[in-house]
Design an enzyme around this catalytic site. Structure first.
Site, mmCIF file in Angstrom:
data_model
loop_
_atom_site.group_PDB
_atom_site.id
_atom_site.type_symbol
_atom_site.label_atom_id
_atom_site.label_comp_id
_atom_site.label_asym_id
_atom_site.label_seq_id
_atom_site.Cartn_x
_atom_site.Cartn_y
_atom_site.Cartn_z
ATOM 1 N N GLU A 162 -8.977 1.515 -5.543
ATOM 2 C CA GLU A 162 -10.080 0.869 -4.824
ATOM 3 C C GLU A 162 -10.721 1.814 -3.828
ATOM 4 O OE1 GLU A 162 -9.408 -3.065 -2.965
ATOM 5 O OE2 GLU A 162 -10.725 -2.375 -1.336
ATOM 6 N N GLU A 191 -3.250 -3.316 -0.410
ATOM 7 C CA GLU A 191 -3.301 -2.796 0.959
ATOM 8 C C GLU A 191 -2.259 -3.426 1.884
ATOM 9 O OE1 GLU A 191 -7.372 -2.952 2.292
ATOM 10 O OE2 GLU A 191 -7.965 -1.342 0.937
#
Length: 564
Positions: A272, A183
């Protein structure tokens, strides 16, 4: 602050940020529970047509994250529940672990990774931060202590990722891939990367990393993070998997036309997510059905090759804290236990009735159909397999309000068609054989096909990548075959010699014969054409008597292959 508290803070900040982003783009907030579905009638839905000869993406698997530092390690029993394929187990075939910034921490997730590999799973890894010595701080908006990797440390960081890969390999875990950054566009608590920085790292440094490279793992599948990679030929050449997270991503944003245009030879993974939230119990029903629909859209609309949950054992996750699978876990198991690595999603009528979602997969002669019925009453559903007159038994497993992946009475297919009842608010997985031979397990069977005659031309020889995951008495082998020539291959056979003591028990996406010694792997009906630059993925499961060596050489239609 304890690791539990840290995880809670991260989760709360993540949810707040994602709700804000969703308001900005006008999507439905991630915490909003899906609206009640309309009540369906008992009338038959439109026929769901399945075409086993019309392939889409190759499936790498379904799985979850383990993060011992934040959440505590799985116990031995929980590892078996996560990666085993029996009753009461999740059937996961992918494990994601963190890349610790300090080498002293690299052993934390090793035991779980080794057990996952023993049970046939693939392992990938993602870093949250580089080593502290490589980081500099800067001001990013109101954040005065934002972190980024110093450009002068790019080479050292690539070596850090290589060192982790080597450490895992030396301890029995061959990573399938490693990420550049978790991320990078949601990094208040870890390290920020811009898309330009990721492209620069991929162009200049990623080529030295000794396993598949994953990027960019945007938190919300923000295409402006991955578009620059796809639009830069050098960066794209040095990345193997475009990774994405789906926090708050609307279904309308699941398709990725640019990847379909420019991503040939690359993989597309969802690495994810938790869905629809992390505040409710994983056993809340019928909310858990939303997970089944979410996986459906991830496979059908986004065409992801893997679907990975954050995290395996959590109150909102697929495994409860007591080690038993939750309702959300049962949703995942309806896919994971039966759609195995190397299976290929095939064309199917995706929405044959209101609130009914269908996807289909093929591995060898085995066809798997997963049907989600979110209606409050049952639906009569006909499935028809195109191009086959197969007749025989159809096995099925069901999850609804009172049952978790429960085996059901066998149905009978006649001339490639079967009509079933999808119970109210349920997910059902059907497994059958296109050859007419009833399957005895979710594993594909081995059949024989004629040997093609055409040879690849041009280039320096076909390219083969051979990846093994071994355990005490067996292993799986994944094989990628790339046509490096300038002409299309119409029909292929890959030949190799298995080391002594190894014997194939099942295979997918090719027919394997014989099971020992010099083996021929021949294309099946749906993957016999290989355009220049195209890649086909095949594989098999085998036993061994202690010798886990790899084949020494491969030929494709008699042409020696380059092994990478």
């Amino acid at each position: 602050m304890t690791q539990e508290q840290k995880e809670l803070v991260h989760s709360e900040r993540r949810l707040l940020s994602r709700r804000t982003v969703l308001t900005t783009v006008g999507a439905v907030p991630v915490l909003t529970v899906a609206a009640s579905v309309l009540r369906a009638t008992e009338a038959a839905a439109a026929t769901a047509n399945i075409n086993p000869s019309s392939p889409r993406q190759t499936i790498r698997g379904f799985g979850g994250m383990a993060h011992a530092a934040w959440i505590g390690d799985l116990t031995a029993a929980q590892r078996t529940t996560a990666f085993g394929g029996g009753d009461g187990q999740l059937g996961f075939s992918v494990l994601r672990i963190p890349v610790g910034e300090n080498q002293a921490d690299w052993s934390r997730d090793l035991a779980t990774a080794k057990r996952a590999v023993e049970l046939g799973a693939t392992v990938i890894a993602s870093p949250w931060n580089p080593p502290a010595s490589m980081i500099e701080t800067f001001t990013r908006g109101s954040q005065t202590n934002a972190k980024r990797l110093r450009y002068s440390s790019y080479g050292a960081y690539a070596q850090h990722l290589n060192d982790f890969t080597t450490y895992m390999r030396n301890n029995g875990v061959n990573l399938y891939g490693i990420s550049v950054q978790n991320e990078p566009d949601y990094a208040t608590d870890w390290t920020w990367w811009t898309s330009a920085e990721i492209v620069r790292f991929l162009r200049e440094n990623a080529g030295s990393i000794g396993t598949r490279v994953i990027a960019p793992e945007s938190f919300q599948y923000v295409k402006s993070m991955s578009d620059p990679i796809l639009n830069d030929a050098t960066a794209l050449a040095n990345v193997d998997i475009i990774g994405a997270h789906l926090y708050g991503t609307s279904y309308a944003n699941f398709p990725y036309p640019l990847f379909k245009q420019k991503g040939a030879g690359k993989e597309l993974w969802m690495t994810e997510v938790y869905y629809p939230n992390s505040s409710d119990s994983g056993d809340l029903w019928p909310q858990a059905l939303d997970v089944g629909e979410h996986i459906h859209h991830a496979m059908v609309d986004a065409e992801f090759q893997a679907y990975i949950w954050w995290t395996i054992r959590r109150s909102y996750g697929p495994m409860r804290e007591d080690g038993q699978i939750s309702k959300r876990g049962a949703m995942m198991a309806q896919f994971a236990r039966f759609v195995r690595p190397g299976y290929v999603r095939v064309d199917a009528t995706a929405n044959p009735a209101t609130n009914v979602y269908v996807s289909a997969y093929r591995g060898g002669n085995t066809v798997v159909i997963v049907a989600v019925n979110k209606n409050t009453s049952s639906v009569s559903q006909q499935f028809t397999l195109a191009g086959t007159t197969a007749s025989g038994s159809v096995a099925s497993w069901l999850t609804d309000a009172s049952r978790n992946v429960a085996p059901q009475s066998a149905q009978t297919m006649a001339n490639g068609s079967v009509t079933v009842t999808l119970p109210a608010r349920s997910v059902t997985t059907f497994v059958t054989s296109v050859s007419g031979t009833p399957p005895t397990s979710p594993s594909p069977s081995i059949t024989l096909s004629p040997t093609p005659s055409q040879s690849p031309t041009g280039g320096s020889g076909p390219r083969v990548a051979y990846t093994m995951n071994t355990w005490s008495s067996g292993f799986t082998a994944s094989i990628s075959i790339t046509n490096t020539g300038s002409a299309t291959i119409d029909g292929w056979t890959l030949r190799f010699t298995l080391p002594s003591g190894q014997a194939i028990t099942s295979g997918w996406n090719a027919t394997f014969a014989p099971s020992t010694g010099q083996v021929s792997a021949t294309n099946v009906s749906y993957n016999g054409t290989l355009a220049p630059g195209a890649t086909v993925d095949i594989g098999f499961q085998a036993t061994h008597t202690g010798n886990t060596a790899e084949p020494a050489a491969f030929t494709l239609n008699g042409i020696p292959c380059i092994v990478v």
